[in-house]
Scaffold this motif. Structure first.
Motif, PDB file in Angstrom:
ATOM      1  N   VAL A  72       0.797  -1.199   0.049  1.00  0.00           N
ATOM      2  CA  VAL A  72       0.148   0.134  -0.075  1.00  0.00           C
ATOM      3  C   VAL A  72       1.053   1.191  -0.105  1.00  0.00           C
ATOM      4  O   VAL A  72       1.900   1.277   0.641  1.00  0.00           O
ATOM      5  CB  VAL A  72      -0.969  -0.085   1.023  1.00  0.00           C
ATOM      6  N   ARG A  73       0.367   2.120  -0.687  1.00  0.00           N
ATOM      7  CA  ARG A  73       1.410   3.302  -0.889  1.00  0.00           C
ATOM      8  C   ARG A  73       1.291   4.297   0.436  1.00  0.00           C
ATOM      9  O   ARG A  73       2.224   4.593   1.082  1.00  0.00           O
ATOM     10  CB  ARG A  73       0.936   4.518  -2.100  1.00  0.00           C
ATOM     11  N   SER A  74      -0.015   4.421   0.888  1.00  0.00           N
ATOM     12  CA  SER A  74       0.077   5.371   2.217  1.00  0.00           C
ATOM     13  C   SER A  74      -1.041   4.960   3.054  1.00  0.00           C
ATOM     14  O   SER A  74      -0.743   4.930   4.269  1.00  0.00           O
ATOM     15  CB  SER A  74      -0.400   6.862   1.674  1.00  0.00           C
ATOM     16  N   ILE A  83      15.613  10.919   2.578  1.00  0.00           N
ATOM     17  CA  ILE A  83      16.389   9.914   2.154  1.00  0.00           C
ATOM     18  C   ILE A  83      15.920   8.647   1.717  1.00  0.00           C
ATOM     19  O   ILE A  83      14.729   8.393   2.289  1.00  0.00           O
ATOM     20  CB  ILE A  83      17.528   9.542   3.356  1.00  0.00           C
ATOM     21  N   GLU A  84      16.247   8.250   0.627  1.00  0.00           N
ATOM     22  CA  GLU A  84      15.573   6.731   0.040  1.00  0.00           C
ATOM     23  C   GLU A  84      16.667   5.973   0.452  1.00  0.00           C
ATOM     24  O   GLU A  84      17.775   5.936  -0.195  1.00  0.00           O
ATOM     25  CB  GLU A  84      15.340   7.061  -1.533  1.00  0.00           C
ATOM     26  N   CYS A  85      16.457   5.123   1.362  1.00  0.00           N
ATOM     27  CA  CYS A  85      17.149   4.098   1.840  1.00  0.00           C
ATOM     28  C   CYS A  85      17.167   2.888   0.838  1.00  0.00           C
ATOM     29  O   CYS A  85      16.438   2.524   0.136  1.00  0.00           O
ATOM     30  CB  CYS A  85      16.546   3.647   3.173  1.00  0.00           C
ATOM     31  N   MET A 110      12.157   9.866   5.938  1.00  0.00           N
ATOM     32  CA  MET A 110      12.679   8.590   5.545  1.00  0.00           C
ATOM     33  C   MET A 110      11.913   7.849   4.724  1.00  0.00           C
ATOM     34  O   MET A 110      11.036   7.741   5.074  1.00  0.00           O
ATOM     35  CB  MET A 110      13.071   7.946   7.084  1.00  0.00           C
ATOM     36  N   HIS A 111      12.600   7.623   3.595  1.00  0.00           N
ATOM     37  CA  HIS A 111      11.915   6.676   2.669  1.00  0.00           C
ATOM     38  C   HIS A 111      12.718   5.664   1.946  1.00  0.00           C
ATOM     39  O   HIS A 111      13.863   5.608   2.627  1.00  0.00           O
ATOM     40  CB  HIS A 111      11.429   7.950   1.341  1.00  0.00           C
ATOM     41  N   THR A 112      11.960   4.827   1.165  1.00  0.00           N
ATOM     42  CA  THR A 112      13.049   3.971   0.484  1.00  0.00           C
ATOM     43  C   THR A 112      12.233   3.800  -1.078  1.00  0.00           C
ATOM     44  O   THR A 112      11.086   4.389  -1.204  1.00  0.00           O
ATOM     45  CB  THR A 112      12.532   2.261   1.158  1.00  0.00           C
TER      46      THR A 112
HETATM   47 ZN   LIG Z   1       8.417   7.156  -0.519  1.00  0.00          ZN
END
Ligand SMILES: [Zn+2]
Length: 560
Positions: free
Chosen positions: A127-129, A338-340, A262-264
């Motif tokens: 799920v996106r969000s 930041i895309e982890c 913080m994202h991926t």
């Molecule tokens: Zn994201």
């Protein structure tokens, strides 16, 4: 650095709640557990506030705001925030940590969308969000993702057909590669997500639109566009309670100097703008981003990219309604994303930016082979499932195969989780030291008459950032300058509360010479003075209160 908890799995809501409550109970002098909002499913958007309360309240110190899971499935984000908190609270005997706790505040929201992340972590689905129907109010016709064989993972599903667009790669039989324009004879397939068809007409298979189409990171007011222009943007800006909650918190807390979101995934240090070019932003602000990103890069090794100019593909150059743009342009504070996790880089591929859209079918095939090889060697050769026959209730014989992309490409496999979150934590602990930080460094009293004295106070900013932080923020009517206020004595001359405007940080100092010359020039003052003529007797006590919107509050006591 010591740690109290383990990072060999992704925390569900109950565990995050338990750990945060334990921190609040174990460190009452350093923390406070709050909720910035309640979700439609009744969960709390927890925030742990951290500072040494003995040296000032949370709101009296310059603050870093860190959050994860604005995108629900990017659970490495929340784990980074949990790891940051653990690192701070398990190392309070460390001298540098003590300094950070004495002088700064951290506002940490591990999970902006706990409903979404819980769905992601407890079902095979993504799920996106948030798990709420949007923009359609009912399931749409077409293929809906579902775990058909009950192995807990939604993989790929291939169907053999003369109309197929794919064929089996000669390099790896698990890899599907594009059928070439003149491929007329052979075995061809179409490849879908594992799932069932809603309203199947018995002929065509098309993917249904994702039922939970909200994208919280497109729901903020700056550059916001309607759904037809920007997928997932929501009914109107801040239409989701989760996005309104963090926006309201930040608006109410002017001491927040910087944001890390913080994202991926993919492994990038991103800075705004995202809805327009960085060339249209103020250069000094972009320079500040580059300084922040440089530290991030030293710790995580990821490239530094502007969202609009470097990161987004040519076919979709803008992000509209992004949270980071909201922070930058509405709040006037820097917000890094930041895309982890970088599966491609670990597989020996070296991504270029903006992403190339002209890759040949062979290049894509080679990239997929490289990533599967990494999975074989670093997780297990069984992890990437070989194509396996399955009796589909609607389509007859199909084959299922592939990996659990949620914990291979979107998030690191758990053996790689701690090393991933540790490097971003190291960055954030360094970044806090960039914030503006005020100190009254000089206090001088001179007797002018029997009961008349002159008091002089000098306040300085020892931080890298100026007290206004971001030039964009100077446009805001809400941004306060630095003031020094005399308290405890009658002021005869001078303003009781002297408004000094802003102080630069040492980031504003530029080398004035070239080559071997290392002298520095100063565009604006790092220190400013206020003075008062006061009535009082020798030995009378007074206090100078220093206030600044972003750099917090401080004070110094004196005696005539
Ligand atoms: Zn994201």
């Amino acid at each position: 650095m010591k740690h109290t908890y383990v990072y060999d799995h992704y925390y569900k809501y109950a565990e995050i709640t338990e750990v945060l409550q334990k921190y609040a109970a174990d460190y009452p002098e350093l923390t406070e557990l709050a909720s910035i909002g309640q979700t439609p499913e009744g969960r709390q958007q927890w925030m742990l506030k951290v500072t040494n309360k003995a040296t000032g309240t949370f709101e009296e110190k310059p603050a870093l705001y860190v959050e994860g899971n604005l995108h629900a499935g990017e659970v490495t984000g929340s784990m980074t925030v949990m790891y940051l908190l653990d690192t701070i609270l398990s190392n309070t005997d460390d001298e540098q940590m003590k300094y950070l706790l004495d002088h700064y505040t951290v506002y940490a929201v591990p999970r902006v969308s706990p409903d979404g992340s819980e769905y992601y972590l407890t079902t095979p689905d993504t799920v996106r969000s948030a798990p709420r129907l949007y923009p359609f109010s009912h399931a749409m016709p077409g293929l809906q993702r579902q775990d058909l064989d009950g192995d807990g993972v939604i993989r790929l599903m291939r169907v053999k057909t003369p109309y197929g667009a794919w064929k089996v790669s000669e390099k790896d039989p698990r890899v599907m590669t594009r059928r070439q324009p003149d491929d007329l004879f052979g075995e061809f397939y179409n490849v879908y997500d594992e799932g069932l068809l809603e309203d199947y007409d018995g002929i065509n298979i098309e993917a249904a639109p994702a039922p939970f189409g909200n994208d919280f990171n497109r729901n903020y007011p700056i550059g916001w566009q309607t759904e037809d222009q920007q997928k997932g943007s929501g009914d109107y800006p801040l239409s989701n309670p989760e996005t309104k909650a963090n926006a309201d918190f930040l608006l109410a807390h002017p001491n927040v100097c910087a944001v890390v979101d913080m994202h991926t995934a993919g492994g990038q240090n991103l800075f705004t703008p995202g809805y327009k070019s960085a060339k249209q932003a103020i250069k000094q602000d972009i320079d500040l981003y580059r300084a922040m990103c440089k530290i991030a890069q030293q710790e995580n090794g990821y490239p530094i990219l502007n969202v609009y100019d470097d990161y987004m593909p040519q076919s979709a150059p803008q992000t509209c309604g992004g949270f980071d743009d909201f922070c930058h342009f509405a709040l006037g504070i820097p917000a890094m994303t930041i895309e982890c996790w970088d599966l491609a880089e670990r597989s020996g591929l070296h991504p270029v930016y903006p992403p190339r859209e002209d890759k040949s079918d062979e290049e894509k095939e080679d990239e997929l082979c490289a990533m599967i090889k990494w999975v074989d060697e670093n997780i297990s050769p069984e992890h990437y499932m070989k194509w396996t026959e399955f009796d589909h209730p609607q389509l007859g014989k199909v084959e299922l195969g592939g990996c659990d992309a949620k914990f291979v490409s979107q998030n690191p496999p758990t053996p790689y989780l701690e090393q991933e979150v540790a490097k971003h934590t190291r960055f954030m602990l360094r970044m806090i030291k960039m914030l503006p930080s005020l100190a009254i460094d000089t206090l001088k009293t001179t007797q002018l008459g029997e009961d008349v004295f002159k008091v002089e106070a000098i306040v300085g900013n020892i931080g890298y950032m100026p007290t206004y932080v971001f030039k964009e923020g100077l446009k805001s009517k809400r941004l306060k300058g630095v003031s020094l206020e005399m308290s405890g004595l009658e002021v005869l001359q001078g303003t009781v509360k002297a408004d000094l405007g802003h102080l630069e940080g040492h980031g504003g100092l530029r080398a004035s010479g070239w080559g071997i010359s290392q002298s520095t020039g100063q565009a604006a003052p790092l220190r400013k003075k206020a003075e008062w003529v006061v009535r009082g007797k020798k030995g009378d006590a007074f206090e100078i209160l220093c206030d600044s919107g972003k750099a917090g509050k401080t004070s110094i006591k004196g005696i005539l």
